[in-house]
Scaffold this motif. Structure first.
Motif, PDB file in Angstrom:
ATOM      1  N   THR A 162      36.904  43.699  41.238  1.00 41.91           N
ATOM      2  CA  THR A 162      37.456  42.372  41.436  1.00 41.91           C
ATOM      3  C   THR A 162      38.710  42.247  40.573  1.00 41.91           C
ATOM      4  OG1 THR A 162      35.240  41.496  41.760  1.00 41.91           O
ATOM      5  CG2 THR A 162      37.001  39.905  41.324  1.00 41.91           C
ATOM      6  N   VAL A 163      39.808  41.891  41.211  1.00 42.87           N
ATOM      7  CA  VAL A 163      41.070  41.727  40.501  1.00 42.87           C
ATOM      8  C   VAL A 163      41.456  40.262  40.559  1.00 42.87           C
ATOM      9  CG1 VAL A 163      43.488  42.391  40.413  1.00 42.87           C
ATOM     10  CG2 VAL A 163      41.770  44.051  41.109  1.00 42.87           C
ATOM     11  N   THR A 164      41.719  39.679  39.420  1.00 44.38           N
ATOM     12  CA  THR A 164      42.122  38.279  39.353  1.00 44.38           C
ATOM     13  C   THR A 164      43.523  38.229  38.758  1.00 44.38           C
ATOM     14  OG1 THR A 164      39.834  37.653  38.969  1.00 44.38           O
ATOM     15  CG2 THR A 164      41.511  36.000  38.514  1.00 44.38           C
ATOM     16  N   THR A 165      44.419  37.570  39.453  1.00 45.20           N
ATOM     17  CA  THR A 165      45.783  37.446  38.943  1.00 45.20           C
ATOM     18  C   THR A 165      46.111  35.984  38.727  1.00 45.20           C
ATOM     19  OG1 THR A 165      46.700  37.331  41.167  1.00 45.20           O
ATOM     20  CG2 THR A 165      46.542  39.503  40.174  1.00 45.20           C
TER      21      THR A 165
END
Length: 162
Positions: A65-68
């Motif tokens: 999971t990538v959160t920006t």
């Protein structure tokens, strides 16, 4: 001659077997041969049947999971500008004095250099130029003081000499 009011006779039925006997035998033999050939070809393929087993192996599941976070945008500030003050126009009316009793001019000349109607850029109109919709039918003077009128001619509204 035949009568058009009578119904035509149906054609005579065909005799049951008009083909010779040898041709009928050949058709039967050809069909039986094709059937046997298909059975012989398909038989060895069906002998080696393999059973299908459904085996499932447990596998590891990887979830990423990538959160920006968005970068801050430019700051916009609004500055209030004051509204322009209303324009005041002063018009002076003077009476013309009788210069000479014997001289009359057929083309009325106003004070040269003044225009009562000007273009959007602030310039005086001259004869031959196109008129704005707001100027249709108006009369003004050009830069030299000669009267011009906005009239419809040559499929367009143009300034013409009055």
């Amino acid at each position: 001659m035949t009568s058009p009011y009578t119904t035509p006779m149906p054609p005579a039925p065909r005799p049951p077997d008009t083909r010779p006997l040898r041709r009928r035998k050949r058709v039967w033999l050809g069909g039986a041969g094709l059937f046997l050939a298909g059975a012989l070809i398909a038989a060895p393929a069906n002998d080696t049947k393999q059973s299908v087993e459904a085996k499932t192996k447990p596998a590891a599941t990887v979830t990423a999971t990538v959160t920006t976070t968005p970068a801050p945008g430019p700051t916009i500030t609004e500055t209030a500008t004051p509204e322009p003050a209303p324009t005041v126009t002063v018009t002076e009316t003077t009476t013309a004095e009788d210069k000479s009793a014997g001289l009359t001019d057929d083309t009325p000349q106003d004070d040269p250099g003044t225009c009562s109607t000007v273009s959007n850029s602030g310039n005086c109109y001259s004869a031959g130029q196109f008129c704005r919709k707001a100027d249709h039918g108006e009369t003004t003077t050009n830069a030299s003081g000669r009267r011009i009128t906005c009239t419809y001619s040559s499929n367009a509204w143009r300034w013409t000499y009055a």
